[in-house]
Write an enzyme that holds these catalytic residues in place. Structure first.
Site, PDB file in Angstrom:
ATOM      1  N   ASP A 142      14.263  56.464  42.779  1.00 58.36           N
ATOM      2  CA  ASP A 142      14.397  57.368  43.923  1.00 58.36           C
ATOM      3  C   ASP A 142      14.058  58.812  43.535  1.00 58.36           C
ATOM      4  O   ASP A 142      13.989  59.158  42.350  1.00 58.36           O
ATOM      5  CB  ASP A 142      15.838  57.282  44.451  1.00 58.36           C
ATOM      6  CG  ASP A 142      15.931  57.561  45.936  1.00 58.36           C
ATOM      7  OD1 ASP A 142      14.993  58.161  46.492  1.00 58.36           O
ATOM      8  OD2 ASP A 142      16.955  57.198  46.541  1.00 58.36           O
TER       9      ASP A 142
ATOM     10  N   ASP B  93      14.260  55.435  55.145  1.00 53.55           N
ATOM     11  CA  ASP B  93      15.706  55.202  55.256  1.00 53.55           C
ATOM     12  C   ASP B  93      16.068  54.720  56.655  1.00 53.55           C
ATOM     13  O   ASP B  93      17.192  54.302  56.899  1.00 53.55           O
ATOM     14  CB  ASP B  93      16.469  56.497  54.966  1.00 53.55           C
ATOM     15  CG  ASP B  93      16.639  56.718  53.476  1.00 53.55           C
ATOM     16  OD1 ASP B  93      16.249  55.835  52.691  1.00 53.55           O
ATOM     17  OD2 ASP B  93      17.158  57.783  53.084  1.00 53.55           O
TER      18      ASP B  93
HETATM   19  C1  GLA Z   1      18.062  57.904  49.251  1.00 56.04           C
HETATM   20  C2  GLA Z   1      17.434  56.549  49.488  1.00 56.04           C
HETATM   21  C3  GLA Z   1      18.473  55.607  50.025  1.00 56.04           C
HETATM   22  C4  GLA Z   1      19.629  55.523  49.063  1.00 56.04           C
HETATM   23  C5  GLA Z   1      20.186  56.896  48.781  1.00 56.04           C
HETATM   24  C6  GLA Z   1      21.205  56.871  47.680  1.00 56.04           C
HETATM   25  O1  GLA Z   1      18.404  58.503  50.458  1.00 56.04           O
HETATM   26  O2  GLA Z   1      16.338  56.645  50.320  1.00 56.04           O
HETATM   27  O3  GLA Z   1      17.927  54.349  50.258  1.00 56.04           O
HETATM   28  O4  GLA Z   1      19.183  54.924  47.879  1.00 56.04           O
HETATM   29  O5  GLA Z   1      19.173  57.806  48.388  1.00 56.04           O
HETATM   30  O6  GLA Z   1      21.710  58.123  47.394  1.00 56.04           O
END
Ligand code: GLA
Length: 767
Positions: free
Chosen positions: A463, A533
């Site tokens: 990420d 997301d």
């Molecule tokens: C980001 C990702 C999510 C999740 C969060 C965790 O927003 O896109 O899918 O993994 O971080 O903090």
């Protein structure tokens, strides 16, 4: 195939041709990019302007460059459009004139420290600046079967003094005077890939200055002749193998011709004597068959030439991700429970998302300290992975290695490792690590290797949750700060290259708050990306449709999440959430243990169905099919044409709807197919008080009686079963079962509530 005849260069793919020639004075004149022509001479037909129109300029050879279609525009010689290369010379001047020197046919060539597409046939054309020892190399790579051409450039300073590259683009494409439109994909967090279509007049840009390729504007774009559509018209698709700032420019000049350039974002790179700078590889595809034609070049190209290694052609596991199930409330007990329920629904991989490392109680702590939290996971990751494996599942882990929290041991030890000054705008309570520094890259790489070695981790979600702001590296001198952004990307790629080589079988999924770094560069290292997301089926259906213009569904992570959805609070039917997510790499992002038994059973059926047709869903060729307004109909057709899946997603229900056929795409014309739909569920509670017209007792909406009746009474679901030739399905279309029109319901009625969908499957007779 690459033809080099005297001063004519022709690059041919299976269906397209690209040509340029060297003018008398040595300027590279672009001739053509379109459908393949029968004879090489056919390409060599464009005029050059040797007279001076009005107040335009002529170069030393009497050539007017203002409207000359070219391969490598520069500043100062009468070409007023965006340049491919822009250099400041030691005297501060920027006038630059590259002339043909020679060409080569290298076996292999790729930009230093940057990923490039696999294979292909390459042409290298070397140009020299007229009065300086500065060389510009243009690289063209032909990917014949995919109808794609790769482009990148290299600047070499062979002089005795430094020069400064102010811009080095990867691609320039000049198109003759006509009316054009530009299609770009813009957005923001949870709103990735919005389709924006604009008339190309004056100057337009598509770019990112976020330090990442960004969800604000994806590097993929298309240019078309005005009026082109999904299946007709000339379309050129452009994309870039790069994960940092990018810049695309599109211009119409005073004579109506178009110039497109694409490359990394603005920089200022000091080239010492003997040094060179490489631009990332860009790729372009042309199709006379509209946007769909470009997608059908880009998809196989991404699958075969971008995605590589162990997972290139392998079916991806169905995963269950802990984020929306647990958020930061991670504990060994909860994770093992989640694994148990994941196994129960048929998932194959349990991904432990954020919240697992030392002190990570919320998003303001511990990034950089990649050791398991001793309270949450007393046995550490190795023991947890073992427990998850004991449930029959692989174990995967979330990391965010490019970041550092102020509250971390890493920051306490190395406060100078952050990118930018101490006083800077921060995002999600975190700083970005300065990946221009080799020692920082070493730390990131080693800490990730340690994790992957200490536990049986089969998957990594990588990420990156903030954009770059104060792009300044204390490790670089002032004169080199303009290199920081690109050096960051080079540092990142060095880490990814080392890790993916050391752990070739680990499945990496790239993520940057969802799709904030969805690009071909990351895909060279990581075979899939968490597309957004936002898991709301209605939003996702549109977003995935838009991603599909440039990217195949095998690289899109698509999850079924809870209802109401956590991003929109919208309730969409469970089967719609599945249908939409099935057109990609399926995962679940919820806690099955908290669902009712019948929901779990429904999910079990979904996963079993997906597994039975997984190759088709993940690797079938995608088609965006014609559909009534507000609806979307997408198909995935197996390579051998023996099977196809189609999802028809409807947004808002209308009473007494028009019965329109759906038209298929991609089926083999002569073959005979049988189409059926995946059985849906019709729930008694969906009828509300209407049930009282048939119910023997009065049933109140929301009552316990309704709940029980909803579980017990099985209502008939619509079932389509048709047989016809592929040609008929495509040309004549097919009528889905008649829709519920506001009155009357029985078996032959298709109930399409808001955000409902149908998933169809075509199977061909044996040949
Ligand atoms: C980001 C990702 C999510 C999740 C969060 C965790 O927003 O896109 O899918 O993994 O971080 O903090």
């Amino acid at each position: 195939m690459i033809l080099t005849e005297k001063k004519l260069f022709v690059l041919e793919t299976a269906h397209t041709g690209y040509a340029f020639r060297v003018t008398e004075g040595g300027v590279l004149q672009h001739l053509y990019y379109g459908s393949r022509l029968p004879r090489s001479e056919d390409y060599d037909s464009a005029p050059v302007m040797l007279n001076q129109p009005g107040n335009a300029l002529l170069d030393g050879d009497g050539l007017c460059r203002e409207d000359l279609l070219q391969e490598a525009g520069t500043l100062g010689w009468g070409d007023l459009r965006e340049p491919l290369a822009d250099v400041t010379f030691p005297d501060g001047g920027r006038s630059c004139d590259f002339r043909f020197s020679h060409f080569e046919r290298p076996e292999e060539a790729s930009p230093d420290g940057l990923p490039s597409a696999l294979g292909g046939e390459t042409l290298k054309v070397v140009l020299k600046e007229r009065t300086h020892e500065l060389y510009l190399e243009l690289y063209y790579t032909v990917f014949e079967d995919e109808d794609v051409i790769g482009r990148w450039s290299r600047l070499i300073n062979d002089g005795k003094e430094p020069v400064w590259a102010e811009r080095l683009m990867s691609l320039q494409l000049d198109l003759p005077a006509d009316a054009y439109e530009l299609i770009t994909f813009r957005g923001a967090w949870a709103r990735e890939m919005e389709f924006v279509r604009q008339d190309l007049q004056g100057e337009l840009r598509w770019s990112s200055r976020a330090g990442v390729s960004s969800n604000r504007c994806n590097p993929f774009a298309m240019v078309c002749r005005a009026g082109a559509g999904e299946e007709h018209g000339d379309v050129w698709g452009l994309n870039l193998l790069y994960s940092g700032n990018h810049l695309g420019t599109a211009q119409i000049n005073a004579y109506g011709s178009a110039r497109l350039t694409q490359g990394m974002g603005p920089l200022r790179w000091q080239l010492e004597p003997g040094a060179s700078l490489d631009a990332p590889q860009a790729v372009m595809a042309y199709s006379p068959e509209g946007f769909g034609g470009v997608s059908r070049c880009m998809h196989p190209f991404v699958r075969r030439r971008i995605v590589r290694g162990y997972w290139q052609d392998r079916e991806r596991p169905v995963l269950l991700n802990s984020w929306e199930a647990l958020y930061f409330k991670v504990s060994a007990r909860r994770v093992v429970q989640l694994a148990r329920s994941a196994r129960d629904i048929g998932a194959e991989l349990l991904v432990l998302d954020d919240g697992w490392f030392q002190g990570r109680s919320d998003d303001s702590h511990a990034l950089g300290d990649w050791t398991a939290d001793s309270k949450k996971l007393p046995g550490g990751l190795a023991a947890l992975a073992k427990d998850v494996n004991a449930q029959g599942l692989d174990f995967g882990l979330w990391v965010e290695p490019e970041m550092i929290s102020e509250d971390s041991d890493l920051y306490r030890a190395h406060p100078d490792w952050i990118l930018g000054h101490a006083d800077q705008a921060i995002g999600r309570n975190q700083y970005v690590l300065d990946l221009t520094r080799p020692e920082v890259c070493r730390y990131v790489c080693d800490s990730m290797k340690k994790l992957l070695e200490e536990a049986n981790i089969r998957y990594i979600k990588w990420d990156m949750n903030r954009i770059l702001g104060d792009v300044f590296s204390p490790a670089l001198p002032a004169a080199r700060q303009g290199e920081t952004e690109h050096r960051y990307v080079l540092g990142l790629y060095s880490i990814l290259a080392e890790l993916t080589e050391a752990f070739p079988e680990v499945l990496f999924e790239s993520c940057a708050s969802g799709g904030n770094r969805f690009d071909l560069g990351m895909l060279c290292y990581m075979p899939q990306v968490w597309a957004s997301d936002n898991t709301d089926a209605a939003c996702r259906s549109a977003m995935q449709w838009n991603y599909s213009y440039g990217y195949p569904q095998s690289v899109l992570g698509c999850h079924v999440s809870d209802a109401p959805n956590h991003q929109t609070l919208r309730r969409t039917p469970l089967d719609s959430r599945f249908s939409v997510a099935s057109m990609g790499v399926l995962g679940y992002e919820l806690n099955p243990g908290e669902l009712s038994a019948d929901r779990r059973e429904r999910i079990r059926e979904q996963i079993a169905y997906y597994k039975a047709h997984r190759r088709l869903f993940q690797f079938g060729q995608m088609y965006r099919c014609p559909s009534p307004e507000g609806e979307r109909f997408t198909m995935a057709v197996a390579e051998d044409g023996a099977q196809a899946a189609g999802v028809h997603f409807a947004a808002l229900n209308r009473p007494n709807p028009i019965q329109a056929p759906l038209y298929c795409r991609g089926l083999a014309g002569e073959r005979v197919y049988r189409v059926t739909n995946r059985p849906t569920e019709v729930r008694l509670k969906d009828f509300g008080s209407l049930v009282n017209y048939i119910a023997p007792i009065r049933i109140h909406a929301g009552s316990l009686v309704e709940k029980v009746a909803d579980q017990v009474v099985k209502l008939p679901a619509d079932q389509l079963d048709l047989t016809a030739s592929g040609e008929a399905f495509c040309r004549r279309g097919f009528y889905p079962v008649q829709p519920f029109g506001g009155t009357g319901f029985n078996g032959p009625t298709r109930l399409m509530k808001d955000f409902d969908s149908r998933l169809y499957l075509w199977t061909a007779d044996a040949e």
